[in-house]
Design a protein around this motif. Structure first.
Motif, mmCIF file in Angstrom:
data_model
loop_
_atom_site.group_PDB
_atom_site.id
_atom_site.type_symbol
_atom_site.label_atom_id
_atom_site.label_comp_id
_atom_site.label_asym_id
_atom_site.label_seq_id
_atom_site.Cartn_x
_atom_site.Cartn_y
_atom_site.Cartn_z
ATOM 1 N N GLU A 108 0.854 -1.185 0.000
ATOM 2 C CA GLU A 108 0.000 0.000 0.000
ATOM 3 C C GLU A 108 0.894 1.241 0.000
ATOM 4 O O GLU A 108 1.777 1.371 0.844
ATOM 5 N N PRO A 109 0.676 2.163 -0.925
ATOM 6 C CA PRO A 109 1.561 3.330 -1.020
ATOM 7 C C PRO A 109 1.361 4.342 0.095
ATOM 8 O O PRO A 109 2.279 5.087 0.435
ATOM 9 N N ASP A 110 0.163 4.362 0.672
ATOM 10 C CA ASP A 110 -0.207 5.420 1.618
ATOM 11 C C ASP A 110 -0.539 4.855 2.997
ATOM 12 O O ASP A 110 -1.374 5.406 3.708
ATOM 13 N N ARG A 111 0.142 3.761 3.379
ATOM 14 C CA ARG A 111 -0.170 3.170 4.682
ATOM 15 C C ARG A 111 0.418 4.007 5.809
ATOM 16 O O ARG A 111 1.389 4.728 5.634
ATOM 17 N N HIS A 112 -0.215 3.902 6.956
ATOM 18 C CA HIS A 112 0.291 4.589 8.141
ATOM 19 C C HIS A 112 1.670 4.029 8.492
ATOM 20 O O HIS A 112 1.943 2.841 8.289
#
Length: 259
Positions: A108-112
């Protein structure tokens, strides 16, 4: 004796000024992370365009507060790429808990980042992104510190992101001033800024100065930076980062509308 006391007072005053930002963040409840990195969320923040809805190529650069007390001082940055028609993103970053520190994997490119919500620094799409991706892959493979990691002053995750940006013509992205490690230049003293137009001088990441069109002016003391950014209409504070009205980096229309 008086001169010694004067210099000591100046040094302590400067040190206190540099630490004011991190100390404020340490007392702020907004940066209290999860109790354990094992339970901290790594879920998507819903920022990146979904591949099934956006088949065009995408290049994005993200950052999030570093884990635990390190987050009072710095952010962790990474690069995400998706080729045209690809069903998943590939995330490129450096982490310090493995022997081979570079990671380039489907994710996932935008994971926390262990509980810290990511911030989108740059968003490039379409033909421009597709043209950048092969050179990004080459730069990732050529990173010179694949078995070295030092949280301060570098090389670290931000050194990696800055390295890739500098090595890819057209990927002109200014990293935030609290991306500690971005100014680590190895054996070099002078280099172009990641933003593309400007130069910086750095003494091993401990002391330096930077001037660029996208970055503005930064003074780096012991890894902590302060300065101004006329293009972004902002100021840079140690630990806190950049307080600005505009993002000087390339952003797609969709990403700009969502900010």
């Amino acid at each position: 004796m008086k001169r010694t006391l004067k210099y000591t007072a100046w040094f302590l005053g400067a040190l206190l000024m540099l630490l004011t930002g991190p100390l404020l963040l340490a007392t702020s409840s907004s940066l209290q992370g999860a109790e354990s990195w094992r339970t901290a969320t790594r879920a998507s923040a819903g920022i990146a365009p979904r591949p099934e809805q956006h088949p065009e190529a995408v290049v994005q650069i993200y950052g999030a507060r570093a884990w635990s007390w390190r987050g009072y001082f710095a952010v962790h940055t990474w690069i995400a790429t998706k080729e045209a028609g690809a069903e998943q993103y590939r995330v490129h970053e450096v982490t310090g808990w493995r022997r081979y520190v570079v990671s380039s994997r489907l994710s996932e490119p935008d994971r926390h980042w262990y509980g810290a919500k990511p911030e989108l620094y740059a968003d490039i799409r379409g033909a421009e992104a597709q043209a950048l991706i092969p050179t990004i892959y080459q730069a990732v493979d050529a990173y010179p510190y694949v078995t070295e990691y030092e949280a301060w002053p570098g090389p670290n995750s931000n050194t990696f992101t800055a390295w890739v940006i500098r090595e890819v013509p057209g990927l002109d992205v200014a990293l935030p001033s609290n991306a500690i490690g971005k100014d680590y230049l190895g054996n070099r003293v002078v280099a172009e800024v990641p933003g593309g137009s400007g130069y910086q001088l750095s003494m091993g990441g401990y002391l330096g100065i930077l001037a660029g069109v996208r970055e503005g002016l930064e003074l780096n003391i012991l890894g902590l930076s302060l300065g101004v950014n006329p293009m972004a209409l902002g100021i840079k504070l140690p630990g806190i980062g950049e307080l600005a009205l505009r993002n000087p980096n390339p952003m797609s229309e969709a990403a700009s509308a969502g900010r």
